[in-house]
Design a protein around this motif. Structure first.
Motif, PDB file in Angstrom:
ATOM      1  N   GLY A  45     -48.349  23.173 -39.339  1.00 26.64           N
ATOM      2  CA  GLY A  45     -49.291  22.679 -38.332  1.00 26.64           C
ATOM      3  C   GLY A  45     -50.173  21.546 -38.823  1.00 26.64           C
ATOM      4  O   GLY A  45     -50.263  21.263 -40.027  1.00 26.64           O
ATOM      5  N   ALA A  46     -50.842  20.925 -37.865  1.00 27.62           N
ATOM      6  CA  ALA A  46     -51.650  19.730 -38.139  1.00 27.62           C
ATOM      7  C   ALA A  46     -52.784  19.998 -39.133  1.00 27.62           C
ATOM      8  O   ALA A  46     -53.189  19.109 -39.875  1.00 27.62           O
ATOM      9  N   ARG A  47     -53.300  21.231 -39.132  1.00 24.41           N
ATOM     10  CA  ARG A  47     -54.415  21.530 -40.038  1.00 24.41           C
ATOM     11  C   ARG A  47     -53.924  21.774 -41.456  1.00 24.41           C
ATOM     12  O   ARG A  47     -54.571  21.391 -42.434  1.00 24.41           O
ATOM     13  N   LYS A  53     -45.758  18.641 -38.726  1.00 24.83           N
ATOM     14  CA  LYS A  53     -46.626  17.936 -37.759  1.00 24.83           C
ATOM     15  C   LYS A  53     -47.480  16.892 -38.469  1.00 24.83           C
ATOM     16  O   LYS A  53     -47.746  17.024 -39.669  1.00 24.83           O
ATOM     17  N   GLU A 107     -44.859  22.840 -24.809  1.00 24.50           N
ATOM     18  CA  GLU A 107     -45.340  24.219 -24.648  1.00 24.50           C
ATOM     19  C   GLU A 107     -45.018  24.722 -23.246  1.00 24.50           C
ATOM     20  O   GLU A 107     -45.431  24.125 -22.241  1.00 24.50           O
ATOM     21  N   TRP A 109     -42.524  25.421 -38.375  1.00 25.70           N
ATOM     22  CA  TRP A 109     -43.239  24.151 -38.443  1.00 25.70           C
ATOM     23  C   TRP A 109     -44.521  24.328 -39.261  1.00 25.70           C
ATOM     24  O   TRP A 109     -45.035  25.429 -39.384  1.00 25.70           O
ATOM     25  N   CYS A 147     -47.239  28.418 -26.389  1.00 32.66           N
ATOM     26  CA  CYS A 147     -48.115  28.092 -27.521  1.00 32.66           C
ATOM     27  C   CYS A 147     -48.076  29.286 -28.473  1.00 32.66           C
ATOM     28  O   CYS A 147     -47.780  29.134 -29.648  1.00 32.66           O
ATOM     29  N   GLU A 200     -45.019  28.741 -36.488  1.00 30.03           N
ATOM     30  CA  GLU A 200     -45.818  27.991 -37.469  1.00 30.03           C
ATOM     31  C   GLU A 200     -46.027  28.808 -38.741  1.00 30.03           C
ATOM     32  O   GLU A 200     -46.365  29.990 -38.678  1.00 30.03           O
ATOM     33  N   HIS A 228     -49.566  18.642 -26.958  1.00 26.24           N
ATOM     34  CA  HIS A 228     -50.833  18.525 -27.676  1.00 26.24           C
ATOM     35  C   HIS A 228     -51.423  17.122 -27.573  1.00 26.24           C
ATOM     36  O   HIS A 228     -52.604  16.942 -27.817  1.00 26.24           O
ATOM     37  N   ARG A 241     -39.929  27.902 -29.328  1.00 32.19           N
ATOM     38  CA  ARG A 241     -41.141  27.913 -30.156  1.00 32.19           C
ATOM     39  C   ARG A 241     -42.111  28.994 -29.694  1.00 32.19           C
ATOM     40  O   ARG A 241     -42.162  29.331 -28.501  1.00 32.19           O
ATOM     41  N   ARG A 274     -47.854  14.784 -32.915  1.00 30.09           N
ATOM     42  CA  ARG A 274     -48.659  15.557 -31.946  1.00 30.09           C
ATOM     43  C   ARG A 274     -49.980  14.857 -31.627  1.00 30.09           C
ATOM     44  O   ARG A 274     -50.888  15.451 -31.072  1.00 30.09           O
ATOM     45  N   LYS A 277     -52.050  31.919 -35.209  1.00 31.02           N
ATOM     46  CA  LYS A 277     -52.596  30.714 -34.586  1.00 31.02           C
ATOM     47  C   LYS A 277     -53.779  30.171 -35.377  1.00 31.02           C
ATOM     48  O   LYS A 277     -54.760  30.882 -35.596  1.00 31.02           O
TER      49      LYS A 277
HETATM   50  C1  PEP Z   1     -49.280  24.435 -31.793  1.00 30.00           C
HETATM   51  O1  PEP Z   1     -48.208  23.820 -31.837  1.00 30.00           O
HETATM   52  O2  PEP Z   1     -49.513  25.379 -31.044  1.00 30.00           O
HETATM   53  C2  PEP Z   1     -50.371  23.981 -32.671  1.00 30.00           C
HETATM   54  C3  PEP Z   1     -51.325  24.771 -33.098  1.00 30.00           C
HETATM   55  O3  PEP Z   1     -50.290  22.681 -32.917  1.00 30.00           O
HETATM   56  P1  PEP Z   1     -51.088  21.656 -33.868  1.00 30.00           P
HETATM   57  O4  PEP Z   1     -50.928  22.143 -35.254  1.00 30.00           O
HETATM   58  O5  PEP Z   1     -50.365  20.394 -33.594  1.00 30.00           O
HETATM   59  O6  PEP Z   1     -52.512  21.631 -33.389  1.00 30.00           O
END
Ligand code: PEP
Ligand code: MN
Length: 349
Positions: A96-98, A123, A216, A94, A12, A75, A190, A37, A153, A42
């Motif tokens: 991220g989802a947020r 994502k 992960e 990548w 992660c 990320e 995830h 990855r 995800r 984070k």
């Molecule tokens: C991740 O891949 O560690 C992560 C934070 O993912 P996500 O953006 O999908 O929550």
């Protein structure tokens, strides 16, 4: 199966140079993934938890590329992150989802990509909004980035479930229909939130012809600083992958083709019958709407609605059709019926 099935594995978060290199070494000895990855920055929902070690980890990821010949990916949440990723010559990042949910941030990240050969993985956003997911992917494509992938995800679990995020498989299926040139990679970690569901989710992704997996992986998940409940060891990942059933999308076996064509013809006929029946049913609904309007009666007749549900669910053979599914269909039909009758009520006399 997708022509090139892509495996992305690694922790992660990048925690220390030793953790990164040891995990990469174990991965390269077991299944040699296509990408390594590790999150460097984070995105944590609340402050105070481990937020990544930051820029210094990029040199460790660069080492993974040169020492093990595995492309490294992390990320990017801002233009500044992208600049640092490019400076450290990582092959991919990548979103991220947020971050995906914010078009301003996505556009800033796109604009910072002055190397067009950087590979970008987008994502899905946390909430099930396909337009945001698609929009973010399109921003990279429009900017001339050639290698853009989608990562599924899972989505925020509004319903209680054993999974951390609900897959809502219909959403990546719809994305594939709208953007067939963009390969979709599944992130079972995830979605699952726990090691025991990773294999099952991965198999489902393969059954839907997804083009890869991001899992992960930590040399010792127990001591991981983030997402330790869902990380698995490189050995475990290799075992899971060896047990997956990779499927083809096509066979020239003529017996299969003939049976499939026969069955599909029958399904086509049934679908058209269903449409005819629904049209017929809605005509009757409209007639009832006019009757209620003329007699100044409410649209919703609770007793009737309750008896419709009860009688239809009792009529259905549970072995052939699930009650949950049938209830959803009835609710959709009822919702549409109320909409139509409201329209009739709104019409001038
Ligand atoms: C991740 O891949 O560690 C992560 C934070 O993912 P996500 O953006 O999908 O929550
Ligand atoms: Mn994670």
């Amino acid at each position: 199966m997708c022509k090139d099935f892509t495996i992305i594995a690694g922790p992660c978060s990048a925690e220390s140079q030793e953790q990164v290199l040891l995990t990469a070494k174990k991965l390269s000895q077991t299944l040699k993934p296509d990408y390594f990855r590790a999150g460097v920055w984070k995105p944590r929902t609340r402050p105070g938890s481990f937020e990544g070690v930051g820029t210094k980890a990029l040199t460790w990821l660069n080492k993974v590329q040169t020492e093990f010949g595995i492309k490294a990916i992390t990320e990017a949440g801002s233009a500044n992150h992208v600049e640092k990723i490019l400076k450290n010559e990582l092959k991919a990042f990548w979103v991220g989802a947020r971050t995906v949910a914010n078009p301003f941030s996505v556009q800033e990240i796109v604009s910072a990509c002055d190397k067009k050969d950087i590979e970008v993985f987008v994502k899905n956003p946390i909430h099930p909004d396909i337009e945001l997911w698609m929009g973010a992917i399109e921003r990279f494509l429009v900017a001339g980035i050639k290698n853009v992938y989608a990562i599924h995800r899972g989505f925020y679990p509004y319903e209680k479930t054993h999974l951390r995020n609900i897959p809502r498989w219909e959403i990546p299926i719809e994305l594939a229909r709208r953007l067939p040139e963009v390969k979709i990679i599944c992130d079972p970690s995830h979605i699952a939130g726990k090691p025991e569901y990773i294999k099952e989710i991965s198999q489902r992704a393969i059954n839907l012809n997804m083009c890869g997996l991001m899992v992960e992986t930590h040399y010792n998940p127990k001591i991981a600083l983030s997402d330790k409940e869902q990380q698995i060891t490189p050995e475990n990942l290799a075992k899971i992958i060896s047990e997956l059933n990779f499927r083809k999308t096509f066979t020239d076996n003529s017996e299969y083709q003939n049976s499939l064509n026969d069955l599909r013809e029958k399904i086509d006929a049934i679908d058209f019958q269903l449409i005819d029946m629904l049209e017929h049913r809605f005509k009757l609904v409209d007639e009832i709407g006019n009757l209620k309007k003329d007699n100044n009666i409410t649209i919703l007749q609770l007793e009737r609605w309750k008896s419709i549900i009860e009688s239809r669910l009792n009529y259905a053979n549970q072995d052939n059709i699930s009650k949950d599914f049938l209830l959803k269909v009835l609710q959709m039909i009822h919702k549409e019926s109320i909409l139509r009758q409201n329209k009739i009520f709104d019409e001038e006399k």
